[in-house]
Design an enzyme around this catalytic site. Structure first.
Site, mmCIF file in Angstrom:
data_model
loop_
_atom_site.group_PDB
_atom_site.id
_atom_site.type_symbol
_atom_site.label_atom_id
_atom_site.label_comp_id
_atom_site.label_asym_id
_atom_site.label_seq_id
_atom_site.Cartn_x
_atom_site.Cartn_y
_atom_site.Cartn_z
ATOM 1 N N PHE A 12 1.154 48.030 18.661
ATOM 2 C CA PHE A 12 1.908 47.476 17.447
ATOM 3 C C PHE A 12 2.283 45.770 17.589
ATOM 4 C CE2 PHE A 12 2.809 51.847 18.532
ATOM 5 C CZ PHE A 12 2.275 52.565 17.301
ATOM 6 N N GLU A 13 1.272 44.998 17.843
ATOM 7 C CA GLU A 13 1.504 43.548 18.223
ATOM 8 C C GLU A 13 2.388 43.040 17.067
ATOM 9 O OE1 GLU A 13 -1.118 40.475 20.254
ATOM 10 O OE2 GLU A 13 -2.123 41.094 18.322
ATOM 11 N N GLY A 14 3.150 42.215 17.549
ATOM 12 C CA GLY A 14 3.980 41.494 16.534
ATOM 13 C C GLY A 14 5.400 42.290 16.249
ATOM 14 N N GLY A 15 5.417 43.364 16.425
ATOM 15 C CA GLY A 15 6.444 44.421 15.952
ATOM 16 C C GLY A 15 7.434 44.490 17.047
ATOM 17 N N ARG A 16 8.273 45.627 16.819
ATOM 18 C CA ARG A 16 9.275 45.928 17.785
ATOM 19 C C ARG A 16 8.805 46.606 18.945
ATOM 20 N NH1 ARG A 16 14.449 47.688 14.162
ATOM 21 N NH2 ARG A 16 14.527 45.836 13.068
ATOM 22 N N ARG A 17 7.548 47.122 19.026
ATOM 23 C CA ARG A 17 6.815 47.765 19.917
ATOM 24 C C ARG A 17 5.828 47.114 20.626
ATOM 25 N NH1 ARG A 17 7.382 52.501 16.283
ATOM 26 N NH2 ARG A 17 9.365 53.388 16.653
ATOM 27 N N ASN A 18 6.106 45.990 21.176
ATOM 28 C CA ASN A 18 4.946 45.264 21.699
ATOM 29 C C ASN A 18 4.925 45.859 23.188
ATOM 30 O OD1 ASN A 18 7.292 43.904 22.800
ATOM 31 N ND2 ASN A 18 6.866 42.103 22.132
ATOM 32 N N ASP B 94 18.634 57.188 17.480
ATOM 33 C CA ASP B 94 18.033 56.265 16.817
ATOM 34 C C ASP B 94 17.002 56.639 15.819
ATOM 35 O OD1 ASP B 94 17.304 53.504 16.131
ATOM 36 O OD2 ASP B 94 16.114 53.065 17.666
#
Length: 299
Positions: A45-51, A153
């Protein structure tokens, strides 16, 4: 290049291997006490919160690697996932290892799946489909509750859907804590945008009313086709958050979940009995287990 590594590169080139694919990606090896894995060196998930989440591979079986910094977060996620290992609707922890900097979680991979944030953004959901998703989500959250935990969450990013079977799984237990129904909580471990109004105004919350609030937020956002999500600030500003294209009972469910006064909010145990879900128990089959059966792998 070894044969397993060649197989893994084929997985990475497969357009069904999640929605982020890297055909020229490099592959590294990682060993645990039990297995040898191959792991992609670029996040899923590059660029998101899950890098910190990577696709991996072990003997022909795709897996997911999640790196959790020891400086930022203690190893609670591993403890919680082990305790919830056989809980329907919860993503499986296959194996765990660590190095000097990270807890490394090796998690089951669900093929042809996507998180609900992207699912509802790219697909306009009819009320019946959205209702079934929400009902499944509630059942899973109550399964977690029965085991003595609160996810902490709940949001559309932390729910994945098998696109073919329309079955939901809950992921990311980094904010999960032991259930404490009677004492107020003063630390918010989840996502700020999903915070409940009582914490915003008074600096405390109770776990179950917070959970009901986040369920209501997910319900609202499932109807946000190609639009940004609604959050607490939007509601407090007086913006209309009730979807137009759903029934009156659906609108009432969302209103009941997102009541500002926590004492008037829908009760946690009353979620599944809401009139919006009438007749749905017979229609929804028991939540089936997706992927490989990894029961008793963690000891």
């Amino acid at each position: 290049m070894s044969r397993p590594e060649q197989q893994f590169k084929k997985v990475l080139k497969n357009p069904q291997a999640q929605y982020a694919v890297y055909p020229t990606i490099k592959v590294e090896r990682i060993s645990t006490t039990e297995h040898m894995y191959f792991i992609a060196t670029k996040p899923m998930f590059e660029g998101g919160r899950r890098n910190n989440v990577f696709l991996g591979h072990q003997v022909g079986q795709p897996v997911v690697f999640k790196y959790v910094s020891k400086k930022e977060i203690p190893g609670n996620e591993v403890v919680v996932m082990k305790a919830l290992q056989d809980t329907p609707g919860v993503i499986k922890l296959i194996e765990y290892t660590e190095n000097a900097m990270y807890h490394i979680l090796i998690i089951e991979y669900i093929p042809n799946s996507i998180d609900l944030l992207h699912y509802h953004y790219f697909k306009k959901l009819e009320e019946n489909e959205a209702k079934k998703i929400i009902f499944q989500m509630i059942l899973i959250i109550q399964n977690i509750y029965e085991k003595g935990f609160i996810h902490g969450d709940i949001k559309d990013e932390n729910l994945i859907i098998d696109i073919d079977q329309k079955i939901i799984k809950v992921i990311d237990f980094g904010s999960a804590v032991r259930l404490n129904e009677t004492h107020p909580q003063y630390n918010m471990f989840g996502t700020w945008e999903y915070v409940c109004p009582e914490f915003y105004y008074y600096g405390y919350y109770y776990q179950l009313p917070l959970t009901v609030w986040t369920i209501g937020m997910v319900a609202v956002n499932l109807f946000r086709f190609r639009a940004e999500n609604f959050y607490l600030n939007d509601i407090l500003k007086g913006e209309n958050y009730i979807p137009d294209n759903i029934s009156e009972t659906g609108k009432q469910f969302i209103t009941d979940c997102l009541t500002i006064n926590e004492n008037k909010r829908l009760s946690f145990k009353g979620l599944v009995s809401h009139p919006w879900f009438k007749g749905l128990k017979k229609e929804i089959q028991p939540i089936s287990e997706l992927g490989v059966d990894y029961k008793n792998v963690i000891t």
